[in-house]
Design a protein around this motif. Structure first.
Motif, PDB file in Angstrom:
ATOM      1  N   VAL A 130       0.781  -1.109   0.062  1.00 47.19           N
ATOM      2  CA  VAL A 130      -0.082  -0.033   0.134  1.00 47.19           C
ATOM      3  C   VAL A 130       0.932   1.200  -0.118  1.00 47.19           C
ATOM      4  N   ARG A 131       2.095   1.110   0.562  1.00 49.88           N
ATOM      5  CA  ARG A 131       2.773   2.433   0.722  1.00 49.88           C
ATOM      6  C   ARG A 131       3.336   2.925  -0.715  1.00 49.88           C
ATOM      7  N   ARG A 198       4.653  -1.362   8.089  1.00 50.71           N
ATOM      8  CA  ARG A 198       4.633  -1.999   6.598  1.00 50.71           C
ATOM      9  C   ARG A 198       3.409  -1.931   5.862  1.00 50.71           C
ATOM     10  N   ILE A 199       1.953  -1.607   6.525  1.00 49.91           N
ATOM     11  CA  ILE A 199       0.845  -1.326   5.751  1.00 49.91           C
ATOM     12  C   ILE A 199       0.543  -0.054   5.679  1.00 49.91           C
ATOM     13  N   LYS A 200       0.894   0.806   6.518  1.00 48.73           N
ATOM     14  CA  LYS A 200       0.672   2.292   6.367  1.00 48.73           C
ATOM     15  C   LYS A 200      -0.835   2.605   6.217  1.00 48.73           C
ATOM     16  N   ALA A 201      -1.740   1.970   6.904  1.00 47.59           N
ATOM     17  CA  ALA A 201      -3.246   2.112   7.176  1.00 47.59           C
ATOM     18  C   ALA A 201      -3.465   2.566   8.327  1.00 47.59           C
ATOM     19  N   PRO A 202      -3.849   3.743   8.721  1.00 54.46           N
ATOM     20  CA  PRO A 202      -3.940   4.436  10.088  1.00 54.46           C
ATOM     21  C   PRO A 202      -4.907   3.929  10.721  1.00 54.46           C
ATOM     22  N   THR A 203      -6.098   3.065  10.073  1.00 54.34           N
ATOM     23  CA  THR A 203      -6.869   2.361  10.710  1.00 54.34           C
ATOM     24  C   THR A 203      -6.667   1.399  11.551  1.00 54.34           C
TER      25      THR A 203
END
Length: 259
Positions: A130-131, A198-203
């Motif tokens: 995703v990043r 690693r996934i950089k999803a704030p949720t």
């Protein structure tokens, strides 16, 4: 759209529908023990405050939007869906199966199911890179964020579930819960920090922080050290999440943005 893509879209819709319908049907029919009753059998080691489970309402709503969005022609980014599609279907199926297993008091089945679900959705997000995709629109908000929220909550829930089962089965002495409880919080915080980066999803980080803070609330009275550890873990994950959210985004080698 090829048969593989169509099959994946149908699988995601079916899995999300299953995940949402099973707890609804259990509530309507009263079949088996509830998730709360299942947890009460072995929550002497580690537990989260009851209010924390309200996050499922947000998770289910997000998954429903995700399932619809990914099925629309030409909307979800192809590389992203190729990575997260099937893993998210596995996780959705697992959410429903966990309710069934806990209702039937199948302790070890709940552990296998929740670990498989957590691993699947987390691996899918990591594999999606995703990043690097530079997603800025609907694919981020309706794919990455709902799945990140699910993965984050399942990360905390996995630790609580494992310790609950070990306690209920007598592998952990309820009279000496301190060490395993602290180990559970520490390992969860470490895993969450690695995955969040690693996934950089704030949720993802927000869900983990929500869960760990709820552990702090529940344990502060009976086990102050465990409660403090829960609060500390939540604070660390939250700070990391905020830092990652505001860190300068890397250059996207794909040059991909939402349509």
């Amino acid at each position: 759209m090829n048969d593989s893509t169509a099959g994946r879209k149908i699988a995601v819709i079916a899995a999300v529908t299953f995940a949402i319908m099973v707890p609804a049907l259990q509530a309507l029919t009263g079949w088996g023990q509830t998730a709360a009753e299942f947890s009460n059998d072995g929550d002497q080691t580690l537990r989260a405050a009851g209010y924390a489970f309200s996050i499922w309402g947000v998770i289910y709503a997000g998954l429903a939007l995700y399932a619809v969005f990914q099925a629309l022609p030409g909307r979800a980014e192809p590389h992203l869906m190729a990575s997260v599609g099937w893993p998210s279907a596995v996780a959705g199926l697992g959410c429903g199966l966990w309710i069934i297993a806990s209702a039937a008091d199948l302790d070890w089945a709940t552990v296998v199911i929740i670990l498989a679900s957590t691993g699947a959705v987390t691996w899918g997000l990591i594999a999606a890179r995703v990043r690097d995709l530079g997603l800025i629109g609907l694919s981020r908000y309706l794919v990455v964020w709902p799945l990140g929220l699910l993965a984050g909550w399942l990360t905390v829930a996995s630790a609580v579930n494992i310790l609950t089962v070990l306690t209920a089965q007598g592998a952990i002495d309820p009279a000496h819960p301190l060490a395993p409880a602290l180990a559970g919080i520490g390992i969860t915080t470490l895993i969450a920090a690695i995955v969040a980066e690693r996934i950089k999803a704030p949720t993802y980080g927000l869900a983990v922080a929500w869960g760990l803070a709820a552990v702090g609330v529940a344990e502060w009275g009976p086990k102050p050290l465990v409660g403090a550890a829960g609060y500390a873990g939540a604070a660390l994950v939250l700070m990391l999440t905020v830092w990652l959210a505001f860190r300068r985004k890397p250059f996207s080698p794909y040059g991909i943005t939402d349509r």
